[in-house]
Design a protein around this motif. Structure first.
Motif, PDB file in Angstrom:
ATOM      1  N   UNK A  11      26.747  65.922  -0.749  1.00  6.82           N
ATOM      2  CA  UNK A  11      27.430  66.690   0.330  1.00  6.82           C
ATOM      3  C   UNK A  11      26.686  67.895   1.081  1.00  6.82           C
ATOM      4  N   UNK A  12      25.481  68.100   0.595  1.00  4.07           N
ATOM      5  CA  UNK A  12      24.673  69.101   1.098  1.00  4.07           C
ATOM      6  C   UNK A  12      24.124  68.680   2.518  1.00  4.07           C
ATOM      7  N   UNK A  13      24.176  67.321   2.627  1.00  5.47           N
ATOM      8  CA  UNK A  13      23.583  66.976   3.928  1.00  5.47           C
ATOM      9  C   UNK A  13      24.740  66.781   4.999  1.00  5.47           C
ATOM     10  N   UNK A  47      13.163  67.855  17.095  1.00  7.69           N
ATOM     11  CA  UNK A  47      14.378  67.443  16.673  1.00  7.69           C
ATOM     12  C   UNK A  47      14.240  65.634  16.443  1.00  7.69           C
ATOM     13  N   UNK A  48      13.761  65.164  17.420  1.00  4.47           N
ATOM     14  CA  UNK A  48      13.739  63.701  17.335  1.00  4.47           C
ATOM     15  C   UNK A  48      12.891  63.181  16.166  1.00  4.47           C
ATOM     16  N   UNK A  49      11.859  63.701  16.051  1.00  5.81           N
ATOM     17  CA  UNK A  49      10.796  63.409  15.265  1.00  5.81           C
ATOM     18  C   UNK A  49      10.995  63.720  13.769  1.00  5.81           C
ATOM     19  N   UNK A  50      11.839  64.635  13.435  1.00  2.26           N
ATOM     20  CA  UNK A  50      12.001  65.322  12.206  1.00  2.26           C
ATOM     21  C   UNK A  50      13.107  64.789  11.175  1.00  2.26           C
ATOM     22  N   UNK A  51      13.995  64.142  12.006  1.00  2.00           N
ATOM     23  CA  UNK A  51      15.350  63.705  11.367  1.00  2.00           C
ATOM     24  C   UNK A  51      14.894  62.235  10.359  1.00  2.00           C
ATOM     25  N   UNK A  52      13.847  61.842  10.504  1.00  2.00           N
ATOM     26  CA  UNK A  52      13.651  60.762   9.672  1.00  2.00           C
ATOM     27  C   UNK A  52      12.428  60.952   8.694  1.00  2.00           C
ATOM     28  N   UNK A  53      12.161  62.385   8.625  1.00  2.00           N
ATOM     29  CA  UNK A  53      11.314  62.831   7.481  1.00  2.00           C
ATOM     30  C   UNK A  53      11.963  64.007   6.761  1.00  2.00           C
ATOM     31  N   UNK A  54      11.288  64.205   5.417  1.00  2.00           N
ATOM     32  CA  UNK A  54      11.583  65.284   4.760  1.00  2.00           C
ATOM     33  C   UNK A  54      11.353  66.531   5.334  1.00  2.00           C
ATOM     34  N   UNK A  55      12.064  67.668   5.128  1.00  2.00           N
ATOM     35  CA  UNK A  55      13.332  67.706   4.185  1.00  2.00           C
ATOM     36  C   UNK A  55      14.543  67.382   4.786  1.00  2.00           C
ATOM     37  N   UNK A  56      14.507  66.791   5.950  1.00  7.80           N
ATOM     38  CA  UNK A  56      15.963  66.506   6.520  1.00  7.80           C
ATOM     39  C   UNK A  56      16.161  65.107   6.089  1.00  7.80           C
ATOM     40  N   UNK A  63      20.526  59.873   1.624  1.00 15.26           N
ATOM     41  CA  UNK A  63      21.099  60.796   2.538  1.00 15.26           C
ATOM     42  C   UNK A  63      19.921  61.400   3.545  1.00 15.26           C
ATOM     43  N   UNK A  64      20.799  61.587   4.987  1.00 11.47           N
ATOM     44  CA  UNK A  64      19.917  62.457   5.937  1.00 11.47           C
ATOM     45  C   UNK A  64      21.025  63.342   6.716  1.00 11.47           C
ATOM     46  N   UNK A  67      21.670  64.452  13.754  1.00 12.09           N
ATOM     47  CA  UNK A  67      21.027  65.232  14.713  1.00 12.09           C
ATOM     48  C   UNK A  67      22.202  66.500  14.860  1.00 12.09           C
ATOM     49  N   UNK A  68      23.095  66.357  15.123  1.00 10.84           N
ATOM     50  CA  UNK A  68      24.253  67.333  15.308  1.00 10.84           C
ATOM     51  C   UNK A  68      24.289  68.381  14.019  1.00 10.84           C
ATOM     52  N   UNK A  69      24.177  67.660  12.658  1.00 11.51           N
ATOM     53  CA  UNK A  69      24.089  68.688  11.963  1.00 11.51           C
ATOM     54  C   UNK A  69      22.853  69.569  11.776  1.00 11.51           C
ATOM     55  N   UNK A  70      21.497  68.817  12.084  1.00 14.39           N
ATOM     56  CA  UNK A  70      20.358  69.695  12.067  1.00 14.39           C
ATOM     57  C   UNK A  70      20.503  70.735  13.130  1.00 14.39           C
TER      58      UNK A  70
END
Length: 186
Positions: A11-13, A47-56, A63-64, A67-70
């Motif tokens: 649920x943290x994500x 934003x576009x680059x980091x969604x597929x990587x840790x820690x996101x 879980x990831x 974009x809206x959550x980030x």
């Protein structure tokens, strides 16, 4: 990310609706992102680059963040002074606001040390290297062999903010030289 129990909690994500739970979630995300960026010497996020990587993204629990959550997390970090949005060249501040979902923010500077803390680090480097009354390029401060390890690779945009703080205190003068900057430490 094993230092943070929340990171393994699915649920943290998902951004939590309860006000107190969300505040705690934002506290934890802020700490995780700043720690990750500090450990990896990351000074900006796209934003576009980091969604597929840790820690996101946590592949161990599949879980990831969306974009809206980030963006929600980063907007909270901006309120706390821990990130600053970077406007694309040629856009005004009004034009780049993300109010209707049309023109989203894409890049931010990450302040795992705030600009005034970076200013203090630069000031200590100047004192340690006896650089008072000398002129330096930004390269000499962040990439030269004389550069302090804590300043190595520092993003020039963050360095400029730190040096403006020193300039406001009367401890430096920033100079524009061709397409780059230099600074005289006073």
């Amino acid at each position: 990310m094993s230092d943070y129990w929340q990171y393994s909690f699915p649920p943290f994500f998902t951004i939590q609706p309860n006000t107190e739970t969300r505040r705690l979630q934002m506290d934890a995300w802020t700490e995780i992102i700043l720690d990750y960026c500090r450990r990896n010497r990351i000074f900006s996020l796209n934003i576009g680059d980091c969604l597929t990587k840790a820690p996101f993204r946590n592949d161990a629990i599949s879980r990831s963040l969306t974009e809206e959550s980030l963006l929600t997390i980063l907007q909270e970090m901006a309120k706390r002074g821990r990130i600053e949005w970077v406007r694309p060249e040629g856009t005004s501040e009004k034009k780049n606001k993300n109010t209707d979902g049309g023109n989203r923010q894409q890049e931010c500077l990450v302040f795992w040390l705030k600009p005034d803390e970076w200013a203090s680090t630069v000031e200590k480097w100047v004192d340690a290297k006896s650089m008072a009354n000398t002129i330096c390029t930004f390269y000499e401060i962040t990439d030269d062999e004389r550069a302090d390890s804590s300043l190595k690779g520092l993003d020039e945009r963050i360095l400029l903010k730190a040096l403006k703080i020193l300039e406001d205190k009367g401890k430096a003068t920033i100079m524009k030289m061709d397409n780059s900057y230099g600074v005289k430490f006073l």
